[in-house]
Design a protein around this motif. Sequence first.
Motif, PDB file in Angstrom:
ATOM      1  N   GLU A  79       0.255  -4.072 -15.772  1.00 48.60           N
ATOM      2  CA  GLU A  79      -0.184  -5.295 -15.092  1.00 48.60           C
ATOM      3  C   GLU A  79      -0.026  -5.270 -13.583  1.00 48.60           C
ATOM      4  OE1 GLU A  79       1.905  -8.462 -17.073  1.00 48.60           O
ATOM      5  OE2 GLU A  79       1.333  -7.692 -19.040  1.00 48.60           O
ATOM      6  N   LEU A  80       0.750  -4.345 -13.041  1.00 48.52           N
ATOM      7  CA  LEU A  80       1.023  -4.368 -11.609  1.00 48.52           C
ATOM      8  C   LEU A  80      -0.082  -3.646 -10.845  1.00 48.52           C
ATOM      9  CD1 LEU A  80       3.014  -5.293  -9.492  1.00 48.52           C
ATOM     10  CD2 LEU A  80       4.323  -3.208  -9.847  1.00 48.52           C
ATOM     11  N   PRO A  81      -0.784  -4.338  -9.933  1.00 45.05           N
ATOM     12  CA  PRO A  81      -1.825  -3.667  -9.139  1.00 45.05           C
ATOM     13  C   PRO A  81      -1.208  -2.581  -8.253  1.00 45.05           C
ATOM     14  CG  PRO A  81      -1.985  -6.069  -8.955  1.00 45.05           C
ATOM     15  CD  PRO A  81      -0.680  -5.776  -9.631  1.00 45.05           C
ATOM     16  N   GLY A  82      -2.002  -1.580  -7.957  1.00 45.76           N
ATOM     17  CA  GLY A  82      -1.541  -0.522  -7.067  1.00 45.76           C
ATOM     18  C   GLY A  82      -0.593   0.464  -7.712  1.00 45.76           C
ATOM     19  N   LEU A  83      -0.430   0.381  -9.022  1.00 45.04           N
ATOM     20  CA  LEU A  83       0.485   1.258  -9.752  1.00 45.04           C
ATOM     21  C   LEU A  83      -0.225   1.792 -10.980  1.00 45.04           C
ATOM     22  CD1 LEU A  83       3.465   2.302  -9.955  1.00 45.04           C
ATOM     23  CD2 LEU A  83       3.891   0.354 -11.462  1.00 45.04           C
ATOM     24  N   THR A  84      -0.213   3.113 -11.163  1.00 40.18           N
ATOM     25  CA  THR A  84      -0.818   3.741 -12.336  1.00 40.18           C
ATOM     26  C   THR A  84       0.289   4.186 -13.277  1.00 40.18           C
ATOM     27  OG1 THR A  84      -2.720   4.508 -11.049  1.00 40.18           O
ATOM     28  CG2 THR A  84      -2.283   5.631 -13.133  1.00 40.18           C
ATOM     29  N   LEU A  85       0.235   3.720 -14.514  1.00 37.74           N
ATOM     30  CA  LEU A  85       1.233   4.055 -15.525  1.00 37.74           C
ATOM     31  C   LEU A  85       0.756   5.221 -16.378  1.00 37.74           C
ATOM     32  CD1 LEU A  85       3.730   3.435 -17.410  1.00 37.74           C
ATOM     33  CD2 LEU A  85       2.176   1.923 -18.675  1.00 37.74           C
TER      34      LEU A  85
ATOM     35  N   CYS B 183      -1.563  11.561  -1.662  1.00 35.60           N
ATOM     36  CA  CYS B 183      -2.305  12.164  -0.552  1.00 35.60           C
ATOM     37  C   CYS B 183      -3.563  11.383  -0.196  1.00 35.60           C
ATOM     38  CB  CYS B 183      -2.695  13.599  -0.909  1.00 35.60           C
ATOM     39  SG  CYS B 183      -1.292  14.705  -1.140  1.00 35.60           S
ATOM     40  N   ASP B 184      -4.082  10.626  -1.135  1.00 39.69           N
ATOM     41  CA  ASP B 184      -5.300   9.849  -0.886  1.00 39.69           C
ATOM     42  C   ASP B 184      -4.895   8.532  -0.243  1.00 39.69           C
ATOM     43  OD1 ASP B 184      -7.670   8.470  -0.864  1.00 39.69           O
ATOM     44  OD2 ASP B 184      -8.204   8.917  -2.939  1.00 39.69           O
ATOM     45  N   ARG B 185      -4.830   8.508   1.086  1.00 41.31           N
ATOM     46  CA  ARG B 185      -4.306   7.333   1.787  1.00 41.31           C
ATOM     47  C   ARG B 185      -5.248   6.138   1.702  1.00 41.31           C
ATOM     48  NH1 ARG B 185       0.522   8.231   1.289  1.00 41.31           N
ATOM     49  NH2 ARG B 185       0.940   6.481   2.704  1.00 41.31           N
ATOM     50  N   ALA B 186      -6.519   6.361   1.443  1.00 35.39           N
ATOM     51  CA  ALA B 186      -7.471   5.244   1.406  1.00 35.39           C
ATOM     52  C   ALA B 186      -7.583   4.628   0.013  1.00 35.39           C
ATOM     53  CB  ALA B 186      -8.850   5.718   1.874  1.00 35.39           C
ATOM     54  N   ARG B 187      -7.598   5.467  -1.025  1.00 38.56           N
ATOM     55  CA  ARG B 187      -7.872   4.945  -2.365  1.00 38.56           C
ATOM     56  C   ARG B 187      -6.754   5.252  -3.368  1.00 38.56           C
ATOM     57  NH1 ARG B 187     -12.074   7.356  -0.242  1.00 38.56           N
ATOM     58  NH2 ARG B 187     -11.551   9.292  -1.314  1.00 38.56           N
ATOM     59  N   GLY B 188      -5.694   5.881  -2.928  1.00 37.57           N
ATOM     60  CA  GLY B 188      -4.644   6.283  -3.851  1.00 37.57           C
ATOM     61  C   GLY B 188      -3.794   5.123  -4.322  1.00 37.57           C
TER      62      GLY B 188
ATOM     63  N   GLY C  26       0.776  -1.235   0.000  1.00 39.44           N
ATOM     64  CA  GLY C  26       0.000   0.000   0.000  1.00 39.44           C
ATOM     65  C   GLY C  26       0.803   1.278   0.000  1.00 39.44           C
ATOM     66  N   ALA C  27       2.088   1.218  -0.320  1.00 42.16           N
ATOM     67  CA  ALA C  27       2.892   2.436  -0.385  1.00 42.16           C
ATOM     68  C   ALA C  27       2.443   3.293  -1.561  1.00 42.16           C
ATOM     69  CB  ALA C  27       4.367   2.089  -0.517  1.00 42.16           C
ATOM     70  N   LYS C  28       2.583   4.615  -1.389  1.00 40.39           N
ATOM     71  CA  LYS C  28       2.145   5.555  -2.421  1.00 40.39           C
ATOM     72  C   LYS C  28       3.294   6.504  -2.732  1.00 40.39           C
ATOM     73  CE  LYS C  28      -2.615   5.033  -0.879  1.00 40.39           C
ATOM     74  NZ  LYS C  28      -2.277   3.880  -0.010  1.00 40.39           N
ATOM     75  N   PHE C  29       3.794   6.409  -3.947  1.00 35.53           N
ATOM     76  CA  PHE C  29       4.932   7.216  -4.378  1.00 35.53           C
ATOM     77  C   PHE C  29       4.852   7.403  -5.884  1.00 35.53           C
ATOM     78  CE2 PHE C  29       6.198   2.746  -3.968  1.00 35.53           C
ATOM     79  CZ  PHE C  29       6.672   2.456  -5.231  1.00 35.53           C
ATOM     80  N   VAL C  30       5.739   8.235  -6.405  1.00 36.87           N
ATOM     81  CA  VAL C  30       5.835   8.485  -7.849  1.00 36.87           C
ATOM     82  C   VAL C  30       7.261   8.159  -8.265  1.00 36.87           C
ATOM     83  CG1 VAL C  30       5.697  10.237  -9.674  1.00 36.87           C
ATOM     84  CG2 VAL C  30       4.127  10.350  -7.716  1.00 36.87           C
ATOM     85  N   PHE C  31       7.408   7.506  -9.405  1.00 40.36           N
ATOM     86  CA  PHE C  31       8.752   7.370  -9.958  1.00 40.36           C
ATOM     87  C   PHE C  31       8.712   7.565 -11.464  1.00 40.36           C
ATOM     88  CE2 PHE C  31       7.271   3.019 -10.444  1.00 40.36           C
ATOM     89  CZ  PHE C  31       7.871   2.570 -11.609  1.00 40.36           C
ATOM     90  N   ALA C  32       9.796   8.114 -11.961  1.00 37.88           N
ATOM     91  CA  ALA C  32       9.953   8.329 -13.400  1.00 37.88           C
ATOM     92  C   ALA C  32      10.978   7.347 -13.925  1.00 37.88           C
ATOM     93  CB  ALA C  32      10.396   9.759 -13.676  1.00 37.88           C
ATOM     94  N   GLY C  33      10.570   6.534 -14.879  1.00 40.55           N
ATOM     95  CA  GLY C  33      11.489   5.652 -15.595  1.00 40.55           C
ATOM     96  C   GLY C  33      11.947   6.364 -16.843  1.00 40.55           C
ATOM     97  N   THR C  34      13.193   6.789 -16.843  1.00 40.72           N
ATOM     98  CA  THR C  34      13.657   7.626 -17.951  1.00 40.72           C
ATOM     99  C   THR C  34      15.169   7.567 -18.095  1.00 40.72           C
ATOM    100  OG1 THR C  34      13.577   9.878 -18.856  1.00 40.72           O
ATOM    101  CG2 THR C  34      13.802   9.705 -16.480  1.00 40.72           C
ATOM    102  N   PRO C  35      15.701   7.581 -19.319  1.00 39.81           N
ATOM    103  CA  PRO C  35      15.004   7.521 -20.608  1.00 39.81           C
ATOM    104  C   PRO C  35      14.491   6.090 -20.868  1.00 39.81           C
ATOM    105  CG  PRO C  35      17.243   8.412 -20.830  1.00 39.81           C
ATOM    106  CD  PRO C  35      17.143   7.785 -19.492  1.00 39.81           C
TER     107      PRO C  35
END
Length: 860
Positions: free
Chosen positions: A583-589, A610-615, A551-560
């Motif tokens: 395909e990975l749950p809990g991650l938005t591409l 910031c959305d700890r319940a649904r983010g 349930g961790a919530k973070f952002v990462f950039a895969g680049t280049p």
Amino acid sequence: MATIVERASGGGVEVGPAALPDDAILPVLEAIQRRVLWLSTAIVDHANHARPNPDGTKVGGHQASSASVVSILTALYFHYLDGPDRVSVKPHASPAYHAVQYLLGALDRRYLTTLRAYHGLQSYPSRTKDPDRVDFSTGSVGLGAVAPAFAALADRYARLHFGDGPRRRFVAIVGDAELDEGNVWEAVAEGALAGLGNVLWIVDLNRQSLDRIVPGIRAAQLEALFAAGGWQVLEAKYGRRLQAAFARPGGAALRRRIDAMSNEEYQVLIRLPGQALRARLVAGAGADADEVAAAVAPTGDDELPGLIADLGGHDLRELLTAFAAADAETARPSVLFAYTVKGWGLPIAADALNHSALLTPEQMAQLRETLGVAPGTEWDGFAPDSPEGRLCAARAAALRAAPPPPPALTPERVPADIDFRPARQASTQEAFGQVLAQLARVEGVGERLVTTSPDVAVSTNLGAWINRAGVFAPEAAPDWEEGAQRLLRWQPGPRGQHIELGISEMNLFMLLGQLGLAAEIVGQLLLPVGTVYDPFVCRGLDALIYGVYQGAKFVFAGTPSGLTLSPEGGAHQSTITPSIGLELPGLTLYEPAFGREVEWCLLDGLRRCCDRARGSSTYLRLSTKPVAQALLQPALDRLGPDELRRQVLAGGYRLVEPPAALGADAPRVVVATAGAMIPEAVAAATALHDEGVAAAVLNLTSADRLYAGLAEARRAHVRRATAGPDAGHLAALLPPAERRAPIVTVLDGASHALAFLGGAYGAPVVPLGVDRFGQVGTRADLYREELIDAESIVNAALLALDLGGGVRDSAAVALGVPGIACAGAERWKRSSSPACKRAASPRSTASASSPRTCASTSTC
């Protein structure tokens, strides 16, 4: 007593030593550990032998692995820990952990019979799925071991930025076989973890793995590796009974005999009857045989196996003494090697094959009698007025954690946009760095941002952010370049907001995961943003999965990303990473193409944090390819910024519409693409328009969100046993007139990643992408080689139309190949079509490998 193998003095935050128990409480603790042993064993037994099992598959569980840490768990939870402390429990000790929580009143009795049942106790401790409090999910061995260390780093960061909170200690119970995992040593060597004196790893040194007894004697080697990494190394090797034997005449020889014994010999020895054990113990002592015999002479045969098996990891006083020594060291992490017996207290103790072994009903009955569990009380705790019941109640009160404070930042406070204005030609990687630097000035958001990277901060465009926010270190470093002009101000200090790691993608995602749980673990909401070379997302994939699973919530950039990184060659050209994001749950591409899209997607990712319940966590797949920002303007003019932003975040929008002049009868084709391939798709659409084909271009900013919407719409019909055309946001991108139109998908990644689009409405698809390892060359060379250049997209569109029947002329034959082509004059009145003019070009139609031909040779 506990042995401090290596010790160095140092400063740091003062942490008082844990109070040692008096002799009166030890019998109470020992009674509690016996009940924990019984309950953990009974939990597994019930799941396998009492609960109905319609599948007929072994349920499993780990009675032996749980037994080896019963003493450790008892010492921790019933004496040492405080409410703010955070603990990771080794995966195979799940039943013992839940037994402890039950005795503390933190787990309802009804769950004791639900191990590995639907909505019951999980096979391995889970933050998100278990009914009782679990601080760190474990399961993939090695990851739960290091998670508390990275959580301690998040705690240190939060303290230095937002003020002191309650004192926390971060404890990991680690199976000794977990130390085979490479990620453990990547963490031990990580400089960012140095000086964390509130970290304690307890190694359950039972010398067994899943399949075998670990050969040789590895403890000294492992201890040396920790010491070299700057850790305090402690041992709880022998219990007090065995230490007393060492103090007898001949005791030194006895200790030498046991110390020198291989793991295999020791495990076999302690399973022997006393008489046989004595004979082999003495016979193997060589010149020390007489002294060894003298040392064990006062001990009868019935008691001798128990004496030789008296290890420090099962001696409560030894353990608590070692915990106090760890507390006393405040300048560096500590590791305690607690020597244990796998299956301690069970008839399968020390058996080489006990990892997944289950006690028989007869063995369970014998264990019940040995531990003094009366029939009918198998699931009982302690009477409230008993010494054990009173201690359980007192410890439950001490361990009761305060609820986390309300989030310091809600999703609504993260702006929808920050009026970012990219350059005319800009890559998404460049835009990402600029947007991040601009966010540093946004009140409420900027101070919560924390970035990290595995030694790639500059090459992933974090330079402007670092110049503005600084580099984090617990103490300010000397400025050796003070007064000098420099493009990058790399000046570590306690107010910096960028954490630089060594080159370890595993450590990157472990840190992002713990920063992304800081609201729950340390009470401070952080907005973590990481950067990593996209091909090496796969290198940290296990840790990435671990982070989003809990349930961790973070952002990462895969680049280049992608083949677009043409000069770097196949080793640095990612192709399968879009599939990971899909395909990975809990991650938005998101795979944006334009600077404004980067702005909106990054801000959306922060709102999700910031959305700890649904983010969720967010993956931005970016590129170093400059893209003309003017290509976005027609869609921006047509839709307006608010609607365009909504569609970008929903998964995509129609970037190019077919010219109205083509009319309703023109054959239709949809070109669906993302990210760096937008310029090629737009160029191909323009060429198709010239040929009379009504080509639309879809910019799929998030194939992940599109597919999720499609899949959920179809699942809803399955649940209701209904039917319909619902397809989520994809239905808005494909109006009814185009839903059976053929589709060309184009991606700088594996071609299958977008091929699902055809399944939405049954349209034929020609998927283009990169399905081979790349090579060095110019971008144009590689695009042409992999058929993702503009001309190949045109060819694919005409093939798609042919497959869909849009331009098939049954009479058309050229070079013996059925026609895929520019249609005859009778149909589209386009005798001067550019496609016809190109029909004789070597690459188009004269080559059998690219059989685009004219459907009517008389027209050409």
